[in-house]
Every structure is written in C-alpha cells, then in structure tokens.
Design a protein around this motif. Structure first.
Motif, PDB file in Angstrom:
ATOM      1  N   GLY A 115       0.804  -1.208   0.000  1.00 25.03           N
ATOM      2  CA  GLY A 115       0.000   0.000   0.000  1.00 25.03           C
ATOM      3  C   GLY A 115       0.840   1.261   0.000  1.00 25.03           C
ATOM      4  O   GLY A 115       0.545   2.221  -0.720  1.00 25.03           O
ATOM      5  N   ILE A 116       1.920   1.268   0.765  1.00 24.31           N
ATOM      6  CA  ILE A 116       2.781   2.447   0.861  1.00 24.31           C
ATOM      7  C   ILE A 116       3.439   2.757  -0.479  1.00 24.31           C
ATOM      8  O   ILE A 116       3.534   3.922  -0.892  1.00 24.31           O
ATOM      9  CB  ILE A 116       3.862   2.233   1.944  1.00 24.31           C
ATOM     10  N   PHE A 117       3.870   1.696  -1.188  1.00 25.11           N
ATOM     11  CA  PHE A 117       4.616   1.893  -2.438  1.00 25.11           C
ATOM     12  C   PHE A 117       3.766   1.644  -3.689  1.00 25.11           C
ATOM     13  O   PHE A 117       4.294   1.497  -4.778  1.00 25.11           O
ATOM     14  CB  PHE A 117       5.855   0.994  -2.452  1.00 25.11           C
ATOM     15  N   ASN A 118       2.455   1.635  -3.504  1.00 25.18           N
ATOM     16  CA  ASN A 118       1.520   1.564  -4.636  1.00 25.18           C
ATOM     17  C   ASN A 118       1.748   0.354  -5.549  1.00 25.18           C
ATOM     18  O   ASN A 118       1.789   0.490  -6.779  1.00 25.18           O
ATOM     19  CB  ASN A 118       1.591   2.856  -5.465  1.00 25.18           C
ATOM     20  N   PHE A 119       1.884  -0.804  -4.959  1.00 22.89           N
ATOM     21  CA  PHE A 119       1.917  -2.033  -5.746  1.00 22.89           C
ATOM     22  C   PHE A 119       0.462  -2.433  -6.024  1.00 22.89           C
ATOM     23  O   PHE A 119      -0.192  -3.072  -5.206  1.00 22.89           O
ATOM     24  CB  PHE A 119       2.637  -3.154  -4.991  1.00 22.89           C
ATOM     25  N   GLY A 120      -0.048  -2.024  -7.173  1.00 25.47           N
ATOM     26  CA  GLY A 120      -1.434  -2.287  -7.493  1.00 25.47           C
ATOM     27  C   GLY A 120      -1.688  -3.723  -7.904  1.00 25.47           C
ATOM     28  O   GLY A 120      -0.765  -4.482  -8.224  1.00 25.47           O
ATOM     29  N   GLU A 121      -2.947  -4.089  -7.911  1.00 26.01           N
ATOM     30  CA  GLU A 121      -3.343  -5.437  -8.323  1.00 26.01           C
ATOM     31  C   GLU A 121      -3.098  -5.611  -9.814  1.00 26.01           C
ATOM     32  O   GLU A 121      -3.351  -4.720 -10.618  1.00 26.01           O
ATOM     33  CB  GLU A 121      -4.818  -5.675  -8.017  1.00 26.01           C
ATOM     34  N   ALA A 122      -2.599  -6.785 -10.193  1.00 27.31           N
ATOM     35  CA  ALA A 122      -2.374  -7.111 -11.596  1.00 27.31           C
ATOM     36  C   ALA A 122      -3.549  -7.920 -12.119  1.00 27.31           C
ATOM     37  O   ALA A 122      -4.128  -8.740 -11.400  1.00 27.31           O
ATOM     38  CB  ALA A 122      -1.080  -7.905 -11.763  1.00 27.31           C
ATOM     39  N   ALA A 123      -3.919  -7.675 -13.373  1.00 28.49           N
ATOM     40  CA  ALA A 123      -5.066  -8.354 -13.983  1.00 28.49           C
ATOM     41  C   ALA A 123      -4.614  -9.588 -14.752  1.00 28.49           C
ATOM     42  O   ALA A 123      -3.533  -9.611 -15.355  1.00 28.49           O
ATOM     43  CB  ALA A 123      -5.801  -7.400 -14.924  1.00 28.49           C
ATOM     44  N   LEU A 124      -5.458 -10.587 -14.752  1.00 28.82           N
ATOM     45  CA  LEU A 124      -5.193 -11.827 -15.477  1.00 28.82           C
ATOM     46  C   LEU A 124      -5.441 -11.638 -16.969  1.00 28.82           C
ATOM     47  O   LEU A 124      -6.189 -10.770 -17.397  1.00 28.82           O
ATOM     48  CB  LEU A 124      -6.095 -12.938 -14.957  1.00 28.82           C
ATOM     49  N   PHE A 125      -4.796 -12.472 -17.751  1.00 22.29           N
ATOM     50  CA  PHE A 125      -5.130 -12.596 -19.170  1.00 22.29           C
ATOM     51  C   PHE A 125      -6.131 -13.731 -19.236  1.00 22.29           C
ATOM     52  O   PHE A 125      -5.782 -14.893 -19.377  1.00 22.29           O
ATOM     53  CB  PHE A 125      -3.873 -12.893 -19.985  1.00 22.29           C
ATOM     54  N   ASP A 126      -7.396 -13.380 -19.101  1.00 22.58           N
ATOM     55  CA  ASP A 126      -8.436 -14.372 -18.859  1.00 22.58           C
ATOM     56  C   ASP A 126      -9.294 -14.577 -20.094  1.00 22.58           C
ATOM     57  O   ASP A 126      -9.252 -13.811 -21.046  1.00 22.58           O
ATOM     58  CB  ASP A 126      -9.317 -13.917 -17.683  1.00 22.58           C
ATOM     59  N   ILE A 127     -10.107 -15.610 -20.047  1.00 24.78           N
ATOM     60  CA  ILE A 127     -11.019 -15.921 -21.141  1.00 24.78           C
ATOM     61  C   ILE A 127     -12.338 -15.219 -20.876  1.00 24.78           C
ATOM     62  O   ILE A 127     -12.979 -15.447 -19.853  1.00 24.78           O
ATOM     63  CB  ILE A 127     -11.230 -17.442 -21.250  1.00 24.78           C
ATOM     64  N   VAL A 128     -12.739 -14.358 -21.797  1.00 27.43           N
ATOM     65  CA  VAL A 128     -13.956 -13.583 -21.587  1.00 27.43           C
ATOM     66  C   VAL A 128     -15.085 -14.002 -22.519  1.00 27.43           C
ATOM     67  O   VAL A 128     -16.179 -13.479 -22.452  1.00 27.43           O
ATOM     68  CB  VAL A 128     -13.686 -12.081 -21.785  1.00 27.43           C
ATOM     69  N   ASP A 129     -14.815 -14.952 -23.389  1.00 30.71           N
ATOM     70  CA  ASP A 129     -15.837 -15.384 -24.342  1.00 30.71           C
ATOM     71  C   ASP A 129     -15.705 -16.897 -24.520  1.00 30.71           C
ATOM     72  O   ASP A 129     -14.590 -17.420 -24.551  1.00 30.71           O
ATOM     73  CB  ASP A 129     -15.644 -14.684 -25.688  1.00 30.71           C
ATOM     74  N   VAL A 130     -16.810 -17.588 -24.650  1.00 37.32           N
ATOM     75  CA  VAL A 130     -16.763 -19.041 -24.782  1.00 37.32           C
ATOM     76  C   VAL A 130     -15.999 -19.460 -26.024  1.00 37.32           C
ATOM     77  O   VAL A 130     -15.440 -20.555 -26.084  1.00 37.32           O
ATOM     78  CB  VAL A 130     -18.184 -19.642 -24.827  1.00 37.32           C
ATOM     79  N   THR A 131     -15.959 -18.629 -27.040  1.00 38.09           N
ATOM     80  CA  THR A 131     -15.222 -18.988 -28.252  1.00 38.09           C
ATOM     81  C   THR A 131     -13.732 -19.011 -28.007  1.00 38.09           C
ATOM     82  O   THR A 131     -12.979 -19.547 -28.803  1.00 38.09           O
ATOM     83  CB  THR A 131     -15.514 -17.991 -29.386  1.00 38.09           C
TER      84      THR A 131
END
Length: 208
Positions: free
Chosen positions: A183-199
C-alpha cells in the motif's frame, strides 16, 4: 551517590535508544525484504507477459498470410474476411497497449475482449474454409494449419505462465504484513489474461 544514579539512568537511556535503533533497523530490513520480493514478483509476471506478446505477434503475422491464401477461393465471403482483418487490427492495438502496461486492468480487459473477437472471427473463417476441398488441399493452407496450431498452443502455455505469476504477485501483495508495504509503495493489483468469451475456451479448429 547522585553521580552513580545519574550514570545509571544515562546508561539505561542509552540502552533504550540503542534498542529502539536496533528495532528500527530490523523493521527497515524487513520492509526492504518485502519490497524487493514484490519487485521480483512484478518483474516475473511482466516477463511472462512478454512471452505472450511474442506468440500473439506471431499469430498476427500469420493472419494476413491466411487471408491472402483463402481470398481467391472465398470470393463470396468478403464479409467474413473483412471481419478477420478488422479483428486483427483491434487485437494488434490492444496488445500494444497491454505490452506497455502488463497487468493493467483496463489494458488487459481490452486485450481479453479483442482476442476473444479475433478468435471468434478466425473460427468462423476456418469453418467456411471447410466447404472448399481445393482450399483444404492447398499446400500453403496446410502449412498455415500447422503454424497456427503450434502458435495457439504456445499462446495457451504462455498465458497460463503469466496467470500463475500474476496470482503469486497478487497473493503476496494482499497478505499480512506485505499488504502494508504494497500500500505504501503503490503495488497495485495485476489483472489476469483471462477468457472472456466461450469462443476463446478452445483454440480455433484448423484441421483440414
């Protein structure tokens, strides 16, 4: 007597100060260790995304060859071909943004969507190609089949490695007491390279 008492108090005060300084030094080392650990995990998922970037660019390079190979056979399927070209362009742009900021939630969401649309467009094109026996026997098409299949597999492996690295990083930054340093050094959450469509749950079928 007063001198002895004063010396004792002074020694005690000095001891307290030294103990406090020692504690501060230990806390500093503890914080440095956590900070360095977060840096290493962040660099790890960024490097993992770089491997995804390599494979996505390889697929982007294959798509124009695919379009060029099939367009002579699919003269009445211009809309399908144009959809692939548009989706490729959008995916290239989204990947450039994601590569500049690996793990950024907005960039990764855009890439997830763009890749899902590209995969869907490719899938529809390859289904159409199944209706043309001469195209299915074309040597260039057979070579593209092998390259696309290999590239899709490599993308899948690279994506899994990236997501694993992101999960390790996110877990580290969320647990106590590392969450204070994060929190002090702003290590933000990283997002996944996820599947967003059934195709996108399966690679496009490129079997001929």
């Amino acid at each position: 007597m007063y001198g002895i008492f004063g010396a004792g108090v002074g020694a005690l005060a000095l001891g307290v100060v030294l103990a406090f300084l020692a504690l501060c030094f230990i806390v500093f080392l503890w914080g440095v260790g956590i900070y360095n650990g977060l840096i290493k995990l962040r660099n790890r998922y960024k490097n993992a995304f770089a491997q995804i970037d390599v494979q996505l660019k390889r697929r982007y390079d294959l798509i124009p060859n695919l379009v060029e190979t099939v367009k002579g056979y699919l003269q009445h399927e211009s809309e399908t071909l144009e959809a692939v070209v548009r989706a490729r362009g959008a995916a290239v742009g989204a990947n450039q943004q994601a590569a500049a900021q690996p793990g950024d939630s907005a960039s990764m969401a855009q890439l997830n969507t763009a890749e899902g649309e590209l995969t869907g467009a490719l899938g529809r094109l390859l289904v159409v190609c199944e209706s043309y026996p001469a195209l299915k026997a074309n040597e260039n098409m057979l070579a593209l089949q092998e390259e696309l299949t290999s590239t899709e597999n490599k993308i899948g492996f690279a994506r899994q490695a990236y997501n694993d690295s992101v999960m390790q990083y996110n877990t580290k930054r969320e647990v106590f007491p590392a969450n204070f340093v994060a929190g002090i050094f702003n290590f933000g959450e990283a997002a996944l390279f996820d599947i967003v469509d059934v195709t996108q749950r399966e690679a496009p079928k490129v079997s001929f």
